[in-house]
Design a protein around this motif. Structure first.
Motif, PDB file in Angstrom:
ATOM      1  N   ASN A   5       0.829  -1.212   0.000  1.00  0.00           N
ATOM      2  CA  ASN A   5       0.000   0.000   0.000  1.00  0.00           C
ATOM      3  C   ASN A   5       0.859   1.255   0.000  1.00  0.00           C
ATOM      4  N   GLN A   6       1.977   1.206   0.706  1.00  0.00           N
ATOM      5  CA  GLN A   6       2.871   2.358   0.706  1.00  0.00           C
ATOM      6  C   GLN A   6       3.448   2.596  -0.696  1.00  0.00           C
ATOM      7  N   LEU A   7       3.857   1.536  -1.374  1.00  0.00           N
ATOM      8  CA  LEU A   7       4.389   1.668  -2.729  1.00  0.00           C
ATOM      9  C   LEU A   7       3.332   2.236  -3.669  1.00  0.00           C
ATOM     10  N   ILE A   8       2.127   1.754  -3.575  1.00  0.00           N
ATOM     11  CA  ILE A   8       1.036   2.258  -4.420  1.00  0.00           C
ATOM     12  C   ILE A   8       0.747   3.721  -4.105  1.00  0.00           C
ATOM     13  N   THR A   9       0.744   4.080  -2.826  1.00  0.00           N
ATOM     14  CA  THR A   9       0.504   5.471  -2.434  1.00  0.00           C
ATOM     15  C   THR A   9       1.596   6.387  -2.967  1.00  0.00           C
ATOM     16  N   VAL A  10       2.833   5.936  -2.880  1.00  0.00           N
ATOM     17  CA  VAL A  10       3.950   6.735  -3.413  1.00  0.00           C
ATOM     18  C   VAL A  10       3.776   6.919  -4.917  1.00  0.00           C
ATOM     19  N   TYR A  11       3.429   5.848  -5.624  1.00  0.00           N
ATOM     20  CA  TYR A  11       3.264   5.939  -7.082  1.00  0.00           C
ATOM     21  C   TYR A  11       2.127   6.888  -7.453  1.00  0.00           C
ATOM     22  N   LEU A  12       0.986   6.748  -6.811  1.00  0.00           N
ATOM     23  CA  LEU A  12      -0.158   7.607  -7.129  1.00  0.00           C
ATOM     24  C   LEU A  12       0.123   9.066  -6.796  1.00  0.00           C
ATOM     25  N   THR A  13       0.817   9.298  -5.692  1.00  0.00           N
ATOM     26  CA  THR A  13       1.186  10.661  -5.325  1.00  0.00           C
ATOM     27  C   THR A  13       2.165  11.247  -6.329  1.00  0.00           C
ATOM     28  N   THR A  14       3.122  10.450  -6.753  1.00  0.00           N
ATOM     29  CA  THR A  14       4.087  10.894  -7.760  1.00  0.00           C
ATOM     30  C   THR A  14       3.387  11.215  -9.078  1.00  0.00           C
ATOM     31  N   CYS A  15       2.479  10.362  -9.502  1.00  0.00           N
ATOM     32  CA  CYS A  15       1.725  10.615 -10.735  1.00  0.00           C
ATOM     33  C   CYS A  15       0.895  11.885 -10.614  1.00  0.00           C
ATOM     34  N   ASN A  16       0.294  12.101  -9.448  1.00  0.00           N
ATOM     35  CA  ASN A  16      -0.472  13.322  -9.211  1.00  0.00           C
ATOM     36  C   ASN A  16       0.426  14.545  -9.329  1.00  0.00           C
ATOM     37  N   PHE A  17       1.615  14.470  -8.761  1.00  0.00           N
ATOM     38  CA  PHE A  17       2.569  15.568  -8.854  1.00  0.00           C
ATOM     39  C   PHE A  17       2.950  15.844 -10.310  1.00  0.00           C
ATOM     40  N   PHE A  18       3.284  14.799 -11.047  1.00  0.00           N
ATOM     41  CA  PHE A  18       3.674  14.975 -12.454  1.00  0.00           C
ATOM     42  C   PHE A  18       2.539  15.565 -13.281  1.00  0.00           C
ATOM     43  N   SER A  19       1.308  15.200 -12.958  1.00  0.00           N
ATOM     44  CA  SER A  19       0.166  15.713 -13.723  1.00  0.00           C
ATOM     45  C   SER A  19      -0.057  17.201 -13.474  1.00  0.00           C
ATOM     46  N   GLN A  20       0.443  17.720 -12.360  1.00  0.00           N
ATOM     47  CA  GLN A  20       0.271  19.137 -12.032  1.00  0.00           C
ATOM     48  C   GLN A  20       1.410  20.014 -12.523  1.00  0.00           C
ATOM     49  N   LEU A  21       2.442  19.413 -13.062  1.00  0.00           N
ATOM     50  CA  LEU A  21       3.579  20.194 -13.558  1.00  0.00           C
ATOM     51  C   LEU A  21       3.213  20.917 -14.841  1.00  0.00           C
ATOM     52  N   SER A  22       3.716  22.106 -14.957  1.00  0.00           N
ATOM     53  CA  SER A  22       3.553  22.845 -16.197  1.00  0.00           C
ATOM     54  C   SER A  22       4.380  22.169 -17.282  1.00  0.00           C
ATOM     55  N   PRO A  23       3.843  22.053 -18.499  1.00  0.00           N
ATOM     56  CA  PRO A  23       4.642  21.424 -19.556  1.00  0.00           C
ATOM     57  C   PRO A  23       5.919  22.198 -19.869  1.00  0.00           C
ATOM     58  N   ASP A  39       9.315   8.266 -16.090  1.00  0.00           N
ATOM     59  CA  ASP A  39       9.924   9.106 -15.061  1.00  0.00           C
ATOM     60  C   ASP A  39       9.199   8.948 -13.726  1.00  0.00           C
ATOM     61  N   GLU A  40       7.893   8.779 -13.769  1.00  0.00           N
ATOM     62  CA  GLU A  40       7.106   8.590 -12.553  1.00  0.00           C
ATOM     63  C   GLU A  40       7.557   7.337 -11.794  1.00  0.00           C
ATOM     64  N   GLU A  41       7.904   6.293 -12.537  1.00  0.00           N
ATOM     65  CA  GLU A  41       8.389   5.069 -11.903  1.00  0.00           C
ATOM     66  C   GLU A  41       9.775   5.282 -11.292  1.00  0.00           C
ATOM     67  N   THR A  42      10.606   6.026 -11.986  1.00  0.00           N
ATOM     68  CA  THR A  42      11.941   6.329 -11.467  1.00  0.00           C
ATOM     69  C   THR A  42      11.842   7.047 -10.127  1.00  0.00           C
ATOM     70  N   VAL A  43      11.017   8.069 -10.076  1.00  0.00           N
ATOM     71  CA  VAL A  43      10.850   8.841  -8.847  1.00  0.00           C
ATOM     72  C   VAL A  43      10.196   7.997  -7.761  1.00  0.00           C
ATOM     73  N   THR A  44       9.229   7.184  -8.127  1.00  0.00           N
ATOM     74  CA  THR A  44       8.566   6.312  -7.155  1.00  0.00           C
ATOM     75  C   THR A  44       9.560   5.368  -6.498  1.00  0.00           C
ATOM     76  N   ILE A  45      10.397   4.751  -7.291  1.00  0.00           N
ATOM     77  CA  ILE A  45      11.396   3.820  -6.754  1.00  0.00           C
ATOM     78  C   ILE A  45      12.330   4.545  -5.798  1.00  0.00           C
ATOM     79  N   TYR A  46      12.758   5.732  -6.178  1.00  0.00           N
ATOM     80  CA  TYR A  46      13.672   6.484  -5.328  1.00  0.00           C
ATOM     81  C   TYR A  46      13.005   6.858  -3.997  1.00  0.00           C
TER      82      TYR A  46
END
Length: 114
Positions: A5-23, A39-46
């Protein structure tokens, strides 16, 4: 919270962050428009590695390769992973602020020292 659940939460939070970035503030580093390992997976793993208290990127990578490969089947070589992570370094201050503002992970205050 269990580790899955922690891994999934980190991934979803990371994806949410990436979706809010200005292009204009962030460019994907892959020349491929639809890369197998994002890139979202890279950041999630880290982030997951930091939360799991691994001391360096190499130990985070080895853990992921040995124990989380089913979750990340397109994990690149260590050199490829490190290249992607290093190219995302300008993203981490903004990501840290996002995580702390959303109060997702209390132990992520370590990002202020990076």
């Amino acid at each position: 919270m269990d580790w899955q659940n922690q891994l999934i939460t980190v991934y979803l939070t990371t994806c949410n962050f990436f979706s809010q970035l200005s292009p204009h503030s962030f460019l994907k580093i892959s020349p491929n428009s639809n890369p197998l390992f994002r890139d979202e997976e890279t950041v999630t793993i880290y982030i997951f590695g930091v939360l799991s208290e691994f001391k360096n990127v190499k130990s985070i990578y080895k853990f992921t390769k040995n124990f989380l490969f089913e979750w990340f089947p397109h994990l690149p070589s260590y050199e490829g992973f490190l290249f992607r992570l290093n190219n995302l370094n300008q993203l981490f201050p903004e990501l840290s602020n996002f995580l702390l503002q959303n109060n997702k992970f209390k132990s992520l205050s370590v990002f202020y020292t990076c």
